[in-house]
Scaffold this motif. Structure first.
Motif, PDB file in Angstrom:
ATOM      1  N   LEU A 204       0.836  -1.203   0.000  1.00 45.50           N
ATOM      2  CA  LEU A 204       0.000   0.000   0.000  1.00 45.50           C
ATOM      3  C   LEU A 204       0.870   1.253   0.000  1.00 45.50           C
ATOM      4  CD1 LEU A 204      -3.054   0.956   0.280  1.00 45.50           C
ATOM      5  CD2 LEU A 204      -2.533   1.204   2.712  1.00 45.50           C
ATOM      6  N   VAL A 205       1.933   1.243   0.794  1.00 42.88           N
ATOM      7  CA  VAL A 205       2.876   2.368   0.810  1.00 42.88           C
ATOM      8  C   VAL A 205       3.434   2.597  -0.591  1.00 42.88           C
ATOM      9  CG1 VAL A 205       5.139   3.130   1.647  1.00 42.88           C
ATOM     10  CG2 VAL A 205       3.469   2.164   3.257  1.00 42.88           C
ATOM     11  N   GLU A 206       3.785   1.524  -1.283  1.00 38.23           N
ATOM     12  CA  GLU A 206       4.332   1.660  -2.633  1.00 38.23           C
ATOM     13  C   GLU A 206       3.329   2.312  -3.585  1.00 38.23           C
ATOM     14  OE1 GLU A 206       7.645  -1.808  -3.215  1.00 38.23           O
ATOM     15  OE2 GLU A 206       5.612  -2.232  -3.940  1.00 38.23           O
ATOM     16  N   VAL A 207       2.109   1.817  -3.588  1.00 36.81           N
ATOM     17  CA  VAL A 207       1.109   2.312  -4.543  1.00 36.81           C
ATOM     18  C   VAL A 207       0.734   3.755  -4.237  1.00 36.81           C
ATOM     19  CG1 VAL A 207      -1.215   1.966  -5.449  1.00 36.81           C
ATOM     20  CG2 VAL A 207       0.244  -0.016  -4.969  1.00 36.81           C
ATOM     21  N   VAL A 208       0.529   4.056  -2.953  1.00 34.18           N
ATOM     22  CA  VAL A 208       0.129   5.418  -2.577  1.00 34.18           C
ATOM     23  C   VAL A 208       1.251   6.414  -2.848  1.00 34.18           C
ATOM     24  CG1 VAL A 208      -0.515   6.901  -0.641  1.00 34.18           C
ATOM     25  CG2 VAL A 208      -1.567   4.645  -0.881  1.00 34.18           C
ATOM     26  N   SER A 209       2.489   6.045  -2.549  1.00 30.69           N
ATOM     27  CA  SER A 209       3.619   6.973  -2.674  1.00 30.69           C
ATOM     28  C   SER A 209       4.193   7.033  -4.081  1.00 30.69           C
ATOM     29  CB  SER A 209       4.721   6.588  -1.707  1.00 30.69           C
ATOM     30  OG  SER A 209       5.347   5.372  -2.107  1.00 30.69           O
ATOM     31  N   GLY A 210       3.995   5.973  -4.860  1.00 30.98           N
ATOM     32  CA  GLY A 210       4.622   5.897  -6.171  1.00 30.98           C
ATOM     33  C   GLY A 210       6.086   5.519  -6.117  1.00 30.98           C
ATOM     34  N   GLN A 211       6.562   5.069  -4.949  1.00 27.86           N
ATOM     35  CA  GLN A 211       7.942   4.634  -4.782  1.00 27.86           C
ATOM     36  C   GLN A 211       7.973   3.177  -4.351  1.00 27.86           C
ATOM     37  OE1 GLN A 211       8.990   8.039  -1.914  1.00 27.86           O
ATOM     38  NE2 GLN A 211      10.912   7.765  -3.022  1.00 27.86           N
ATOM     39  N   SER A 212       9.054   2.466  -4.674  1.00 30.88           N
ATOM     40  CA  SER A 212       9.243   1.136  -4.108  1.00 30.88           C
ATOM     41  C   SER A 212       9.427   1.274  -2.597  1.00 30.88           C
ATOM     42  CB  SER A 212      10.451   0.447  -4.729  1.00 30.88           C
ATOM     43  OG  SER A 212      11.633   1.168  -4.427  1.00 30.88           O
ATOM     44  N   LEU A 213       9.120   0.219  -1.867  1.00 33.81           N
ATOM     45  CA  LEU A 213       9.180   0.300  -0.407  1.00 33.81           C
ATOM     46  C   LEU A 213      10.590   0.621   0.077  1.00 33.81           C
ATOM     47  CD1 LEU A 213       7.682   0.052   2.267  1.00 33.81           C
ATOM     48  CD2 LEU A 213       8.177  -2.415   2.231  1.00 33.81           C
ATOM     49  N   ASP A 214      11.611   0.020  -0.544  1.00 31.78           N
ATOM     50  CA  ASP A 214      12.973   0.312  -0.101  1.00 31.78           C
ATOM     51  C   ASP A 214      13.338   1.770  -0.348  1.00 31.78           C
ATOM     52  OD1 ASP A 214      13.008  -0.077  -2.856  1.00 31.78           O
ATOM     53  OD2 ASP A 214      14.831  -1.288  -2.859  1.00 31.78           O
ATOM     54  N   ALA A 215      12.886   2.318  -1.470  1.00 27.62           N
ATOM     55  CA  ALA A 215      13.186   3.719  -1.769  1.00 27.62           C
ATOM     56  C   ALA A 215      12.460   4.646  -0.818  1.00 27.62           C
ATOM     57  CB  ALA A 215      12.807   4.041  -3.210  1.00 27.62           C
ATOM     58  N   PHE A 216      11.200   4.330  -0.506  1.00 27.45           N
ATOM     59  CA  PHE A 216      10.436   5.177   0.418  1.00 27.45           C
ATOM     60  C   PHE A 216      11.071   5.169   1.804  1.00 27.45           C
ATOM     61  CE2 PHE A 216       7.213   6.361   3.439  1.00 27.45           C
ATOM     62  CZ  PHE A 216       6.544   7.407   2.812  1.00 27.45           C
ATOM     63  N   LEU A 217      11.430   3.985   2.298  1.00 28.47           N
ATOM     64  CA  LEU A 217      12.043   3.911   3.623  1.00 28.47           C
ATOM     65  C   LEU A 217      13.379   4.639   3.657  1.00 28.47           C
ATOM     66  CD1 LEU A 217      11.289   0.198   4.635  1.00 28.47           C
ATOM     67  CD2 LEU A 217      10.104   2.270   5.388  1.00 28.47           C
ATOM     68  N   ALA A 218      14.170   4.491   2.600  1.00 26.33           N
ATOM     69  CA  ALA A 218      15.467   5.166   2.561  1.00 26.33           C
ATOM     70  C   ALA A 218      15.311   6.675   2.606  1.00 26.33           C
ATOM     71  CB  ALA A 218      16.226   4.745   1.301  1.00 26.33           C
ATOM     72  N   GLU A 219      14.330   7.204   1.873  1.00 25.00           N
ATOM     73  CA  GLU A 219      14.161   8.655   1.796  1.00 25.00           C
ATOM     74  C   GLU A 219      13.472   9.245   3.008  1.00 25.00           C
ATOM     75  OE1 GLU A 219      11.981  12.042  -1.050  1.00 25.00           O
ATOM     76  OE2 GLU A 219      12.272   9.997  -1.803  1.00 25.00           O
ATOM     77  N   HIS A 220      12.505   8.537   3.563  1.00 31.12           N
ATOM     78  CA  HIS A 220      11.645   9.141   4.578  1.00 31.12           C
ATOM     79  C   HIS A 220      11.848   8.611   5.994  1.00 31.12           C
ATOM     80  CE1 HIS A 220       9.475  11.215   1.396  1.00 31.12           C
ATOM     81  NE2 HIS A 220       9.402  10.069   0.754  1.00 31.12           N
ATOM     82  N   VAL A 221      12.584   7.520   6.166  1.00 30.82           N
ATOM     83  CA  VAL A 221      12.828   6.979   7.506  1.00 30.82           C
ATOM     84  C   VAL A 221      14.327   6.834   7.760  1.00 30.82           C
ATOM     85  CG1 VAL A 221      12.385   5.092   9.118  1.00 30.82           C
ATOM     86  CG2 VAL A 221      10.607   5.769   7.485  1.00 30.82           C
ATOM     87  N   PHE A 222      14.997   5.994   6.984  1.00 25.90           N
ATOM     88  CA  PHE A 222      16.399   5.683   7.267  1.00 25.90           C
ATOM     89  C   PHE A 222      17.313   6.883   7.051  1.00 25.90           C
ATOM     90  CE2 PHE A 222      15.164   1.224   5.646  1.00 25.90           C
ATOM     91  CZ  PHE A 222      14.549   0.938   6.851  1.00 25.90           C
ATOM     92  N   GLY A 223      17.112   7.603   5.960  1.00 26.76           N
ATOM     93  CA  GLY A 223      17.934   8.775   5.697  1.00 26.76           C
ATOM     94  C   GLY A 223      17.795   9.835   6.771  1.00 26.76           C
ATOM     95  N   PRO A 224      16.567  10.288   7.067  1.00 24.10           N
ATOM     96  CA  PRO A 224      16.390  11.308   8.109  1.00 24.10           C
ATOM     97  C   PRO A 224      16.917  10.893   9.477  1.00 24.10           C
ATOM     98  CG  PRO A 224      14.420  11.154   6.751  1.00 24.10           C
ATOM     99  CD  PRO A 224      15.319  10.026   6.328  1.00 24.10           C
TER     100      PRO A 224
END
Length: 408
Positions: A204-224
């Motif tokens: 669901l995160v992937e579809v809503v965000s338009g990003q793969s799950l690993d990319a979303f986590l890297a940008e919005h959780v792990f990176g910050p």
């Protein structure tokens, strides 16, 4: 690399150092008896690390010791991370918690619920309400795990190749489509059943965000948060080996069949159990939660959002003993509810625990665990690589050993 190390004298934040030493003595005994390959235990209070205990081997055959920088398969400790990712999107107004997931995952438009029969010919009825986002976050969607071996639907999962993993020819989208094609164990919202719900949430995160799950986590959780050593695989030589007890003897057997999955990029990005991490990285994640969504000036979630996640969402404020399907676990379900991605301690007396009301927590299949205790400004983490997690009562013992050392 974010290394984990002691930052405060335990006495300065209310811990007795001699009592904290009991943690290491207990788990050193497990290592000496051949019950654990190795372990790492971390306790913090008020943002200060007061105990880092470790012993044994991260790789018994290679003679490589556990160190504070060892990498671990955290399995279901991935679930809180994916839940935080989903709540980031919730805060942006991308969905409501009550929205049917079929708005983004049309394969769930008409789920059916098992009512009778064998796995080879199940009798089903239509779901009386849709699966909603909050059902995924609370494991009340009616989904299951093939490894439960407790229900005909579990067997259906296994027959389709979904027990401790998935068929080799599918990605996350295909996996979620397969889950949607199989019956639900119960009507959405009617019970709690530990399940692949967080894997569906990751999709669901992937579809809503338009990003793969690993990319979303890297940008919005792990990176910050500066979690540079957390991801869905690693080629680090510091990755611990995975072990399972030999049936009958309990002797540790290296489980490379499952363990090797963490050493190469996966086809399925499992938001329910796919991450590899370090104590230093996961410490930063738990500190963000303890600080109600913020760490070092970076805010991932609003305080009210973390409070909502750490509240019991089971109907009537029920605990898992009353509302959950019974599953074998070394941890009592009495007095424990469930929030949005975490278990929630409601009544330590009911569970005969030294823990505190308001704790929120979860663990992983290889016997890892963590909890966050807002009332006492405390976090704790335990890492090892012993699968399954129900082999020994490691988690309740770690909780007892931590709280008996908290003296003021």
């Amino acid at each position: 690399m974010v290394s984990i190390k002691i930052t405060s004298d335990p006495a300065e934040v209310g811990f007795a150092a001699d009592r904290l030493a009991r943690i290491d003595r207990r788990f050193d005994r497990y290592v000496d008896e051949g019950k654990l390959p190795g372990y790492l235990a971390v306790v913090t209070r008020r943002g200060e690390v007061v105990h880092v205990g470790h012993g044994g081997q991260r790789d018994v055959e290679a003679g490589a010791p556990v160190t504070p920088d060892t990498r671990w398969r955290i399995y279901s400790m991935t679930k809180p991370v994916t839940s935080v990712a989903a709540m980031i999107l919730f805060e942006r107004g991308e969905f409501e918690l009550t929205d049917p997931i079929s708005r983004w995952l049309p394969e769930f438009a008409a789920p059916r619920v098992y009512v009778k029969g064998a796995a080879t010919a199940p009798g089903t009825v239509p779901a009386v309400e849709p699966i909603r986002v909050w059902h995924l976050l609370t494991h009340t969607a009616g989904l299951t795990y093939g490894f439960h071996h407790a229900h005909a639907v579990d067997e259906i999962y296994r027959r389709n190749g979904y027990e401790w993993g998935w068929p080799s020819d599918v990605d996350l989208a295909g996996t979620v489509e397969a889950y949607a094609s199989m019956p639900l164990v119960h009507q959405p919202g009617a019970e709690w059943n530990y399940s692949v719900a967080t894997d569906v949430l990751g999709r669901l995160v992937e579809v809503v965000s338009g990003q793969s799950l690993d990319a979303f986590l890297a940008e919005h959780v792990f990176g910050p948060l500066g979690m540079a050593d957390t991801g869905f695989w690693t080629d680090s030589p510091e990755l611990a080996a995975l072990y399972s007890p030999e049936p009958g003897t309990g002797r540790l057997l290296r489980n490379d069949l499952m363990g090797a999955a963490a050493t190469k990029p996966p086809k399925v990005l499992s938001g329910g159990g796919g991450l590899v991490s370090t104590a230093g990285d996961y410490h930063r994640f738990t500190q963000m939660l303890l600080r109600r969504g913020e760490l070092d000036g970076v805010r991932l979630l609003a305080p009210r959002t973390v409070d909502l996640m750490a509240s019991n969402h089971l109907p009537g404020n029920a605990d898992l003993e009353a509302f959950g399907r019974p599953l074998f676990s070394e941890t009592s379900y009495a007095g424990v509810g469930f929030g949005l991605g975490f278990s929630v301690e409601l009544n330590p007396v009911a569970g005969k625990s030294l823990g505190a009301a308001g704790e929120f927590a979860w663990g992983g299949a290889a016997s890892t665990a963590f909890w966050v205790d807002p009332a006492n400004e405390l976090t704790a983490m335990f890492f090892t690589q012993l699968l399954p997690s129900s082999t020994y009562p490691l988690r309740p013992q770690f909780r007892t050993l931590t709280y008996q050392a908290l003296v003021s």
